[in-house]
Design a protein around this motif. Structure first.
Motif, short mmCIF file in Angstrom:
data_model
loop_
_atom_site.label_atom_id
_atom_site.label_comp_id
_atom_site.label_asym_id
_atom_site.label_seq_id
_atom_site.Cartn_x
_atom_site.Cartn_y
_atom_site.Cartn_z
N LEU A 61 67.88 42.21 -50.80
CA LEU A 61 69.17 42.12 -50.13
C LEU A 61 69.42 43.40 -49.34
O LEU A 61 69.23 44.49 -49.88
CB LEU A 61 70.30 41.94 -51.16
N ASP A 62 69.83 43.28 -48.08
CA ASP A 62 70.12 44.50 -47.32
C ASP A 62 71.55 44.95 -47.59
O ASP A 62 72.30 44.32 -48.35
CB ASP A 62 69.86 44.30 -45.82
N GLY A 63 71.93 46.06 -46.97
CA GLY A 63 73.24 46.64 -47.22
C GLY A 63 74.40 45.73 -46.87
O GLY A 63 75.45 45.75 -47.53
N ILE A 64 74.24 44.91 -45.83
CA ILE A 64 75.29 43.97 -45.44
C ILE A 64 75.50 42.93 -46.54
O ILE A 64 76.63 42.63 -46.93
CB ILE A 64 74.94 43.25 -44.13
N GLU A 65 74.39 42.36 -47.03
CA GLU A 65 74.49 41.33 -48.06
C GLU A 65 75.06 41.89 -49.35
O GLU A 65 75.87 41.25 -50.03
CB GLU A 65 73.11 40.72 -48.30
N VAL A 66 74.67 43.12 -49.68
CA VAL A 66 75.20 43.77 -50.87
C VAL A 66 76.71 43.99 -50.73
O VAL A 66 77.49 43.70 -51.65
CB VAL A 66 74.50 45.13 -51.13
N THR A 67 77.12 44.46 -49.56
CA THR A 67 78.54 44.69 -49.30
C THR A 67 79.34 43.39 -49.40
O THR A 67 80.42 43.35 -49.99
CB THR A 67 78.74 45.31 -47.90
N GLU A 68 78.79 42.33 -48.81
CA GLU A 68 79.47 41.03 -48.83
C GLU A 68 79.65 40.53 -50.27
O GLU A 68 80.70 39.99 -50.63
CB GLU A 68 78.66 40.01 -48.03
N LEU A 69 78.62 40.72 -51.08
CA LEU A 69 78.67 40.24 -52.47
C LEU A 69 79.60 41.07 -53.35
O LEU A 69 80.20 40.56 -54.30
CB LEU A 69 77.26 40.24 -53.07
N ALA A 99 82.01 43.24 -43.29
CA ALA A 99 81.84 42.62 -44.61
C ALA A 99 82.73 43.27 -45.65
O ALA A 99 82.89 42.74 -46.75
CB ALA A 99 80.38 42.72 -45.04
N GLY A 100 83.31 44.43 -45.31
CA GLY A 100 84.24 45.06 -46.25
C GLY A 100 83.89 46.46 -46.69
O GLY A 100 84.52 47.00 -47.61
N ALA A 101 82.88 47.10 -46.07
CA ALA A 101 82.53 48.47 -46.44
C ALA A 101 83.71 49.41 -46.18
O ALA A 101 84.43 49.25 -45.20
CB ALA A 101 81.31 48.94 -45.66
N ARG A 102 83.91 50.37 -47.05
CA ARG A 102 85.02 51.30 -46.92
C ARG A 102 84.64 52.61 -46.25
O ARG A 102 85.47 53.49 -46.10
CB ARG A 102 85.62 51.61 -48.29
N GLY A 103 83.40 52.74 -45.90
CA GLY A 103 83.00 53.98 -45.25
C GLY A 103 81.63 53.85 -44.63
O GLY A 103 80.87 52.93 -44.96
N PHE A 104 81.31 54.77 -43.74
CA PHE A 104 80.03 54.76 -43.05
C PHE A 104 79.59 56.19 -42.85
O PHE A 104 80.32 57.00 -42.29
CB PHE A 104 80.16 54.04 -41.72
N LEU A 105 78.41 56.53 -43.33
CA LEU A 105 77.91 57.89 -43.24
C LEU A 105 76.46 57.92 -42.81
O LEU A 105 75.69 57.02 -43.12
CB LEU A 105 77.99 58.59 -44.61
N LEU A 106 76.11 58.97 -42.10
CA LEU A 106 74.70 59.23 -41.81
C LEU A 106 74.10 59.96 -43.00
O LEU A 106 74.79 60.71 -43.69
CB LEU A 106 74.55 60.09 -40.56
N LYS A 107 72.80 59.76 -43.22
CA LYS A 107 72.16 60.42 -44.36
C LYS A 107 72.14 61.94 -44.22
O LYS A 107 72.02 62.65 -45.22
CB LYS A 107 70.73 59.88 -44.54
#
Length: 218
Positions: A61-69, A99-107
């Motif tokens: 599962l990629d990050g989008i699918e994980v976020t959605e779930l 999908a509902g993520a509360r934040g976005f960061l670069l590594k």
């Protein structure tokens, strides 16, 4: 109060590094690690962390699918998700935030910003790396929204329109208070009102609504 975090990244070095940075904080505890999306979802549901730090690209599962779930609109008891990625204009980020993520960061955002993002997500706020906020949100707005943006339940006041535009360009509550010459509590009240009127789950959705409805130029 200790913030409990799950770290999910398929690169061992990155996952270990992120965990070490967070565990070094006195009020953050890494309660689990996952090397793929399926394990991340299973551990999150089992451990119920306050925040999941999720890589956008993982096997299974990629990050989008994980976020959605874990944080999607249909999830009855959502868990806060902060998405991390190597690229600031990754095509997947659009989907993850919607999908509902509360934040976005670069590594490579650095320890301070990482810790800020985790704390923000834990209290229901959202943080997007300041250096990419404008560009990222403008990029999101060029896509077609998954659903038409609903009009507010009650028309926005002039002050709320002003606060809306500042949220859309990544300003914090403290910065909004300073720029509009209002108290911090008042700024928080206006943001809370926007969340209610727009049916938004967090500041990211407020910002996307502002772009989608033409309140803020691209």
């Amino acid at each position: 109060m200790t913030v409990r975090v799950l770290v999910a990244d398929d690169q061992d070095l990155v996952r270990t590094g992120l965990s070490m940075i967070l565990d070094a904080e006195p009020d953050i505890e890494v309660v689990g690690q996952a090397a793929d999306g399926k394990t991340a979802v299973e551990l999150a549901r089992q451990l119920r962390p306050d925040v999941c730090l999720v890589d956008i690209r993982m096997p299974g599962l990629d990050g989008i699918e994980v976020t959605e779930l874990l944080a999607g609109r249909d999830v009855l008891d959502p868990i806060a998700v902060v998405v991390i990625t190597t690229f600031d204009l990754d095509e997947y980020v659009h989907g993850a935030l919607r999908a509902g993520a509360r934040g976005f960061l670069l590594k490579d955002a650095g320890p301070e910003l990482l810790v800020q993002a985790v704390h923000a997500a834990a209290v229901g706020d959202a943080l997007i790396a300041p250096n990419i906020t404008r560009r990222l949100l403008a990029t999101l707005a060029t896509g077609t929204p998954s659903k038409p943006r609903p009009q507010p339940t009650t028309p926005l006041t002039q002050r709320e329109e002003e606060v809306l535009k500042l949220v859309a360009i990544g300003r914090t509550n403290a910065e909004i208070a300073t720029e509009l010459f209002i108290g911090l509590t008042t700024a928080k009240t206006h943001v809370a009102s926007l969340l209610t009127k727009l049916g938004a789950r967090n500041r990211v959705e407020i910002a996307m609504w502002a772009y989608d409805t033409g309140r803020v130029g691209h």
